[in-house]
Scaffold this active site. Structure first.
Site, PDB file in Angstrom:
ATOM      1  CD  GLU A 353      -3.131   1.349   0.512  1.00 31.55           C
ATOM      2  OE1 GLU A 353      -3.154   0.379  -0.413  1.00 31.55           O
ATOM      3  OE2 GLU A 353      -3.745   2.052   0.794  1.00 31.55           O
ATOM      4  CB  THR A 496     -11.483   8.455 -10.286  1.00 32.73           C
ATOM      5  OG1 THR A 496     -10.480   7.798  -9.510  1.00 32.73           O
ATOM      6  CG2 THR A 496     -12.720   8.551  -9.287  1.00 32.73           C
TER       7      THR A 496
END
Ligand code: DMJ
Length: 517
Positions: A353, A496
């Site tokens: 991440e 998005t």
């Protein structure tokens, strides 16, 4: 085929023809594997969690973090259509038709716009079923009170029944990514419905952003909802910021490159990103994008998975903007490579991440300028090298600061755009390795799950399967492997959350009536 180093823009776009005939069956088979993964995961959701938002794959429970309106279903409709899963997508019509938004609950404006509104709109664009448009229009109207603030910037939360607004975890501010990622949805909705208020509210926000450009084109990450003043301490293309930059070029593309104000903003932003937020690691020469403090521009050296979308955005600009600086293509290539490296360096082949780069690092713009002045030695710009993944005992030059892989799409998204805009098959190959790692390390008994540490095998599965896995990760993987160009990038543009909207032109009537300027 368009070479990434050409810096040439084609009119009309010269998108590559996908693969040689020899490879066909292989890639078809791979695309089918992605489709199988989608079906497996969706059926597990349907059997155990529908009509809630998401399946909790560890316990076969459910979560309702996204309004409880069936987020996985709505986010997944267009992927079903693109994969040819028509029985499955037809079933969703009934779910969507019975959704009403006169509900006394507070919903998150941004998540509701990108997932639900975006999902309805692309489902409508792909199927022309009026149910999707009706729900989109209803939802679009019910969310409008979010803009009823002194600054006109949208609030974090809004109650679709009462219009009551509420602030989020950051207080009485608008967050850049949230305020800058509703324009595509509302403008396309205005095109479909003729409602001027949809354009008015979102164009006001974009204009607010334009008036708050700093350092030539960067935007602070938060704004006071009353005064509209910039408040954030940093510049970023990751968390709190990301899609606000993405929408600038996509707004220009969505109306067929006719509204140059968006291109101007995008070019200024990308110039500022290249000047201030791009760094090179000293040994491996890995190009990365990081945050910088607003007061002194010192880089944090933090590199987020979330930021990997921007490689694809640069790639899109590199083939669509007339006479664009070749640096755009280099940034696309270099950043996507670094995103790949963070996957390929790990034991699972999945990317963490967040990582923190160590050991100095130099500004990319300085290195590339020096390289150009010195006569472009070697022919390959700094940061665009193709460094191999790390071997046991070698220094990665970064420290993972968040080891999780949350089934996120940004890296495979950029690979898909790079594949379609450059024709370089390495992006497909890398995407396949990535999908293979998803299969090997995130699969549960009946679905898929986020994992807690990409560096440990066997992986520990989290009790979580986000709806973006269906909307984005599996969609981009499928589009990357399928030979048919299902969403030609000169006819469609993705929001998005990876929901494709068709490219259109405003009519003369719309320009007047909707006050497009
Ligand atoms: C998605 O909801 C969207 O892509 C958003 O822009 C960023 N975060 C997730 C995926 O990581």
């Amino acid at each position: 085929m368009h070479g990434v180093f050409d810096g040439v823009v084609d009119e009309p776009w010269r998108l590559p023809s996908p693969v040689s005939q020899d490879d066909l069956s292989n890639w078809k088979e791979r695309a089918n594997r992605v489709k199988d993964a989608f079906v497996t995961a969706y059926l597990a959701y349907e059997q155990n969690a529908y009509p809630h938002d998401e399946l909790l794959p560890g316990t076969n429970g459910h979560a309702d973090r996204l309004n409880g309106w069936g987020a996985t279903t709505v986010d997944g409709i267009d992927t079903m259509v693109l994969m040819g899963l028509h029985e499955m997508s037809n079933k969703t019509v009934q779910h969507v038709a019975q959704l009403t938004f006169d509900r006394d609950q507070s919903v998150q404006f941004f998540e509701t716009v990108i997932r639900y509104l975006g999902g309805f709109l692309s489902a409508y664009a792909l199927t022309k079923n009026p149910v999707f448009l009706a729900r989109a229009d209803d939802l679009g109207r019910k969310l409008l009170p979010a803009f009823n603030t002194p600054s006109g910037l949208p609030t974090f939360g809004v109650n679709p029944l009462t219009g009551q607004t509420r602030s989020g975890w950051m207080g009485n501010v608008a967050i850049l990514s949230e305020m800058g990622s509703c324009q595509m949805e509302y403008r396309y909705l205005a095109h479909l419905t003729g409602r001027p208020e949809y354009v008015r509210v979102v164009d006001h926000v974009t204009e607010h952003m334009r008036q708050h450009e700093e350092r030539g084109g960067l935007f602070p990450t938060t704004y006071d909802l009353n005064s509209g003043d910039a408040k954030g301490n940093s510049y970023s293309v990751g968390s709190l910021a990301d899609s606000a930059y993405e929408y600038l070029i996509k707004l220009w593309l969505m109306t067929d490159r006719t509204e140059s104000k968006y291109l101007d903003m995008y070019l200024k932003s990308t110039e500022a990103i290249m000047n201030d937020l791009l760094y090179l690691s000293p040994a491996r020469q890995l190009l990365f994008v990081t945050d910088a403090y607003r007061n002194n521009m010192a880089p944090t050296k933090d590199f987020q998975h979330l930021s990997c979308f921007i490689a694809g955005v640069f790639a899109l600009g590199a083939v669509t903007i007339p006479n664009v600086d070749p640096r755009h293509a280099w940034v696309a290539e270099g950043l996507a490579h670094t995103c790949w490296i963070t996957y390929a360096d790990s034991q699972t082949g999945l990317g963490p991440e967040r990582v923190m780069f160590r050991n100095g690092g130099t500004k990319w713009v300085d290195e590339v300028t020096a390289w150009e002045r010195a006569g472009k030695v070697g022919g390959v710009p700094p940061g665009v090298n193709q460094t191999a993944p790390i071997h046991e005992g070698e220094d990665m030059e970064y420290t993972p600061s968040d080891h999780r892989y949350l089934l996120r799409p940004e890296t495979i998204e950029s690979f898909y755009i790079l594949w379609r805009t450059t024709g370089d098959s390495k992006w497909r190959d890398r995407g396949w390795a990535m999908f293979d790692a998803i299969e090997t390390h995130t699969k549960t008994a009946n679905a898929y799950a986020s994992i807690s540490n990409v560096y440990n095998i066997p992986t520990k599965k989290e009790n979580d399967m986000p709806s973006w896995f269906f909307a984005e990760t599996l969609k981009y993987a499928y589009l990357l492997f399928t030979d048919e160009d299902l969403i030609p990038l000169n006819q469609w543009v993705f929001n998005t959350e990876a929901h494709p909207f068709p490219i259109f032109r405003w009519s003369e009537w719309e320009t007047k009536h909707l006050d497009i300027h």
